[in-house]
Write an enzyme that holds these catalytic residues in place. Structure first.
Site, mmCIF file in Angstrom:
data_model
loop_
_atom_site.group_PDB
_atom_site.id
_atom_site.type_symbol
_atom_site.label_atom_id
_atom_site.label_comp_id
_atom_site.label_asym_id
_atom_site.label_seq_id
_atom_site.Cartn_x
_atom_site.Cartn_y
_atom_site.Cartn_z
ATOM 1 N N SER A 66 28.648 -11.330 -75.102
ATOM 2 C CA SER A 66 27.472 -11.667 -75.753
ATOM 3 C C SER A 66 27.245 -13.992 -75.535
ATOM 4 O O SER A 66 26.184 -14.590 -75.024
ATOM 5 C CB SER A 66 27.391 -12.425 -77.038
ATOM 6 O OG SER A 66 28.190 -12.408 -77.919
ATOM 7 N N HIS A 116 42.524 -8.266 -78.095
ATOM 8 C CA HIS A 116 40.948 -9.675 -78.016
ATOM 9 C C HIS A 116 41.647 -9.672 -76.572
ATOM 10 O O HIS A 116 42.594 -9.578 -75.929
ATOM 11 C CB HIS A 116 41.681 -10.725 -79.138
ATOM 12 C CG HIS A 116 40.096 -11.562 -79.138
ATOM 13 N ND1 HIS A 116 40.688 -12.290 -78.311
ATOM 14 C CD2 HIS A 116 39.120 -11.702 -79.368
ATOM 15 C CE1 HIS A 116 38.622 -12.977 -78.344
ATOM 16 N NE2 HIS A 116 38.289 -12.697 -78.787
ATOM 17 N N ASP A 136 36.642 -8.122 -85.937
ATOM 18 C CA ASP A 136 35.771 -6.999 -86.885
ATOM 19 C C ASP A 136 36.407 -6.046 -88.148
ATOM 20 O O ASP A 136 35.983 -5.295 -88.016
ATOM 21 C CB ASP A 136 35.272 -5.792 -85.379
ATOM 22 C CG ASP A 136 34.249 -7.000 -85.038
ATOM 23 O OD1 ASP A 136 33.468 -7.499 -85.156
ATOM 24 O OD2 ASP A 136 34.817 -6.949 -83.086
ATOM 25 N N ARG A 171 39.413 -15.918 -88.135
ATOM 26 C CA ARG A 171 37.956 -15.222 -88.696
ATOM 27 C C ARG A 171 38.025 -14.231 -89.367
ATOM 28 O O ARG A 171 37.674 -13.214 -90.790
ATOM 29 C CB ARG A 171 37.502 -14.783 -88.260
ATOM 30 C CG ARG A 171 36.484 -15.739 -86.946
ATOM 31 C CD ARG A 171 35.762 -15.381 -85.929
ATOM 32 N NE ARG A 171 36.630 -14.367 -85.034
ATOM 33 C CZ ARG A 171 35.764 -14.155 -83.784
ATOM 34 N NH1 ARG A 171 34.992 -13.973 -83.758
ATOM 35 N NH2 ARG A 171 36.699 -13.277 -83.021
ATOM 36 N N HIS A 209 32.574 -5.596 -78.198
ATOM 37 C CA HIS A 209 32.342 -5.873 -78.312
ATOM 38 C C HIS A 209 32.094 -6.149 -79.853
ATOM 39 O O HIS A 209 33.087 -5.673 -80.601
ATOM 40 C CB HIS A 209 31.388 -6.033 -77.565
ATOM 41 C CG HIS A 209 30.819 -8.322 -77.339
ATOM 42 N ND1 HIS A 209 31.683 -9.540 -77.982
ATOM 43 C CD2 HIS A 209 29.784 -9.153 -77.367
ATOM 44 C CE1 HIS A 209 31.647 -10.204 -78.103
ATOM 45 N NE2 HIS A 209 30.056 -10.426 -77.891
HETATM 46 C C1 LIG Z 1 38.928 -6.532 -77.824
HETATM 47 C C2 LIG Z 1 39.562 -5.816 -76.181
HETATM 48 C C3 LIG Z 1 38.291 -4.681 -75.459
HETATM 49 C C4 LIG Z 1 40.177 -6.472 -74.577
HETATM 50 O O1 LIG Z 1 40.117 -6.456 -74.371
HETATM 51 P P1 LIG Z 1 41.647 -6.284 -72.537
HETATM 52 O O2 LIG Z 1 41.870 -8.371 -72.425
HETATM 53 O O3 LIG Z 1 41.540 -5.818 -72.142
HETATM 54 O O4 LIG Z 1 42.956 -6.479 -73.753
HETATM 55 P P2 LIG Z 1 44.103 -5.933 -73.001
HETATM 56 O O5 LIG Z 1 44.748 -6.635 -72.240
HETATM 57 O O6 LIG Z 1 45.014 -5.784 -73.441
HETATM 58 O O7 LIG Z 1 44.152 -4.445 -72.299
HETATM 59 C C5 LIG Z 1 45.138 -3.563 -71.841
HETATM 60 C C6 LIG Z 1 45.412 -1.909 -72.162
HETATM 61 O O8 LIG Z 1 45.532 -2.285 -73.552
HETATM 62 C C7 LIG Z 1 44.301 -1.309 -74.086
HETATM 63 N N1 LIG Z 1 44.121 -2.055 -75.490
HETATM 64 C C8 LIG Z 1 43.679 -3.015 -76.223
HETATM 65 N N2 LIG Z 1 43.176 -2.876 -77.004
HETATM 66 C C9 LIG Z 1 43.413 -2.014 -77.458
HETATM 67 C C10 LIG Z 1 44.020 -1.387 -78.464
HETATM 68 N N3 LIG Z 1 43.140 -1.615 -79.796
HETATM 69 N N4 LIG Z 1 43.437 0.414 -78.814
HETATM 70 C C11 LIG Z 1 44.293 0.788 -77.820
HETATM 71 N N5 LIG Z 1 44.053 0.325 -76.702
HETATM 72 C C12 LIG Z 1 43.319 -0.675 -76.611
HETATM 73 C C13 LIG Z 1 43.357 -2.164 -72.757
HETATM 74 O O9 LIG Z 1 42.165 -0.862 -72.917
HETATM 75 C C14 LIG Z 1 43.592 -1.641 -71.836
HETATM 76 O O10 LIG Z 1 44.197 -0.792 -71.601
HETATM 77 P P3 LIG Z 1 44.093 0.088 -70.157
HETATM 78 O O11 LIG Z 1 45.225 -0.764 -69.077
HETATM 79 O O12 LIG Z 1 44.350 1.477 -70.258
HETATM 80 O O13 LIG Z 1 43.113 -0.057 -69.377
HETATM 81 C C15 LIG Z 1 40.528 -4.840 -76.359
HETATM 82 O O14 LIG Z 1 41.252 -5.085 -77.428
HETATM 83 C C16 LIG Z 1 39.799 -3.721 -77.486
HETATM 84 O O15 LIG Z 1 39.566 -2.667 -76.443
HETATM 85 N N6 LIG Z 1 39.672 -3.460 -78.699
HETATM 86 C C17 LIG Z 1 39.566 -2.923 -79.908
HETATM 87 C C18 LIG Z 1 37.654 -2.985 -79.600
HETATM 88 C C19 LIG Z 1 37.642 -4.654 -80.149
HETATM 89 O O16 LIG Z 1 38.097 -4.102 -81.577
HETATM 90 N N7 LIG Z 1 36.846 -5.008 -80.158
HETATM 91 C C20 LIG Z 1 36.288 -6.715 -80.320
HETATM 92 C C21 LIG Z 1 36.800 -7.753 -79.969
HETATM 93 S S1 LIG Z 1 36.441 -8.803 -80.587
#
Ligand SMILES: CC(C)(COP(=O)(O)OP(=O)(O)OC[C@H]1O[C@@H](n2cnc3c(N)ncnc32)[C@H](O)[C@@H]1OP(=O)(O)O)[C@@H](O)C(=O)NCCC(=O)NCCS
Length: 469
Positions: A274, A350, A405, A359, A304
């Protein structure tokens, strides 16, 4: 008059301090008693323009690190490629707003009730100026926002053209675009205003938009979930409390929750979707309405901001399947099943943080004070004991800890705001404080149009050919 406003709002007293983060050290020094935010900015801008000029002239060609193929194809993760003044995120420690952590904000910013949560107006002063405001300065922001808060008649008509089934984030984005017809930046640009004055119009638009967002958000809530029975604003309440009031919530605990919620969601440095989207679109000199709407369309993504909605759905599904107080083994199985079905566990993980999000901790402390026996809060606390371990076992998730969240929806549920599809709108209102403050500085500092380099796979292959593995 401003002192009267301060006492009417019950704002608690503060020392007069200014903060300047230099590296890891924070300098604090006296500021003036000026309560005019735009004037305060006018006085601060020249020195920051000189600072940036010196940085560019003296160090412009120095390296900030290398860019790997992983970074280029991995969402530009970790590339230091943007100037963002309002906050900085440390992977271990979490967010600092102009150098201040969340507990420091709670200690230093003016509150509406003695010892209570900071009011976001004080945070807005801090984000824009880098200075901790006095009670009168924060109260002056409350007054300024109140004076700008009237929404044009056509806003309701635009929203009413949408079915109430339209997602609240779609309504928010359309509402912001409806307000864009009042952009002073756009008309000043069309008149040919000199670029040294862009920041002034960015400020006007940003303050107008921040002032109107509570009414827009409350209108979306009431038309979607309360048969369009609208509640007029109260002229005695601060900005966040007024939002809760117009939504239909008056409980003093709920008003404090809204002040806290609106403060902690405001900014998370510049690279998140965002913030970056707002910054990117603003760099084309699209006005603050256009750029903020872009940011909100990004916040509406489930990875997000929409994650707060997804968390509640996931929790409700868990309770429906396992009952309100499932044992740890049942919860562990539920988390494992979520992963096995190819979904993410919402509220965990994250892109930058590598520890529990402060937070989350701040919201947990609020819950411990206001709702310690609430079953849904207890469930969230239990999940903390189980989810990181399960995520950790996958071996691929870089941060198994909860983010903001994972907790926010439970606080809203407790006060009766049970419609989870609406939650991201509340996040969005708060996010305006950070991204629009940075937008004012981006124009004041004359930051250029953004244009990172993209590469095709063939171009990547060519560049790495011959490099040792
Ligand atoms: C926030 C987020 C998008 C960060 O993504 P990122 O920087 O790519 O995270 P990572 O490097 O740790 O990801 C590595 C792998 O772990 C997975 N992973 C990360 N967080 C995960 C979670 N909460 N549940 C399941 N899998 C997760 C990713 O999808 C990725 O899988 P892939 O290699 O098969 O594509 C991710 O942690 C997520 O999807 N969280 C859940 C949604 C969420 O809470 N979003 C709000 C963020 S403030």
């Amino acid at each position: 008059m401003l002192a009267t406003a301060a006492s009417k709002l019950g704002l608690t007293g503060l020392g007069i301090q200014a903060i300047s983060a230099v590296g890891n050290s924070i300098r604090q020094f006296s500021s003036t008693e000026n309560t005019d935010l735009k004037q305060a900015l006018r006085e601060l801008i020249p020195a920051q323009q000189e600072r940036l000029k010196a940085l560019k002239k003296g160090h412009g060609s120095k390296s900030l690190g290398e860019v790997t193929v992983d970074m280029a194809i991995g969402g530009m993760r970790g590339i230091p490629g943007m100037l963002w003044e309002t906050s900085l995120l440390d992977p271990e420690e979490g967010i600092r707003f102009r150098g201040l952590s969340i507990p420091e904000l709670q200690e230093k910013l003016p509150a509406a009730v003695p010892g209570g949560q900071p009011i976001p107006e004080g945070l807005l002063w801090l984000l824009l100026t880098g200075q901790v405001p006095t009670s009168s300065q924060a109260a002056a922001v409350t007054e300024e926002l109140r004076a700008r808060s009237n929404v044009p008649l056509h806003l309701r008509k635009v929203l009413d053209a949408l079915p109430t089934e339209a997602h609240p984030m779609t309504q928010l984005s359309m509402g912001i675009m409806a307000l864009q017809s009042g952009s002073r930046f756009q008309s000043a640009y069309a008149r040919g205003v000199h670029k040294s004055r862009y920041w002034e119009y960015a400020y006007e638009d940003s303050m107008d938009l921040i002032a109107k967002l509570p009414q827009l958000a409350a209108t979306i809530y009431r038309r979607t979930y309360r048969r369009g029975e609208y509640i007029p604003p109260s002229y005695n309440l601060d900005w966040a409390a007024n939002l809760a009031h117009m939504m239909g919530y008056e409980d003093p605990g709920c008003l404090e929750m809204m002040r806290m919620y609106q403060t902690i969601h405001s900014d998370h440095e510049g690279g998140n979707v965002s913030a970056h989207a707002t910054h990117l679109v603003g760099s084309a000199l699209s006005d603050p309405y256009l750029s903020f709407a872009a940011g909100m369309n990004g916040l509406a993504g489930p990875l997000h901001g929409l994650a707060n909605q997804e968390v509640l759905r996931w929790l409700k599904d868990l309770v429906a399947k396992l009952g309100p107080s499932p044992g740890r083994d049942a919860v562990r199985k539920y988390v494992e099943d979520t992963l096995a079905s190819g979904k993410v566990v919402p509220g965990y993980g994250h892109a930058v943080l590598r520890k529990t999000d402060p937070r989350y901790t701040c919201q947990r402390e609020f819950a411990l004070k206001y709702m310690p026996d609430y079953p849904l809060f207890k469930l969230v606390a239990d999940l903390y004991e189980v989810v990181p371990e399960v995520l950790g076992k996958t071996g691929k998730i870089k941060n198994p800890w909860p983010n903001v969240d994972a907790h926010s929806g439970v606080l809203l549920q407790y006060y009766g705001i049970t419609e989870e599809n609406y939650y991201t709108v509340l996040f969005g209102v708060s996010r305006a404080l950070g991204v629009l403050s940075q937008g004012v500085w981006s124009r004041a500092l004359g930051l250029p149009i953004e244009r990172p380099k993209s590469l095709t796979m063939a171009a990547l292959e060519q560049r790495v050919a011959g490099q040792s593995a």
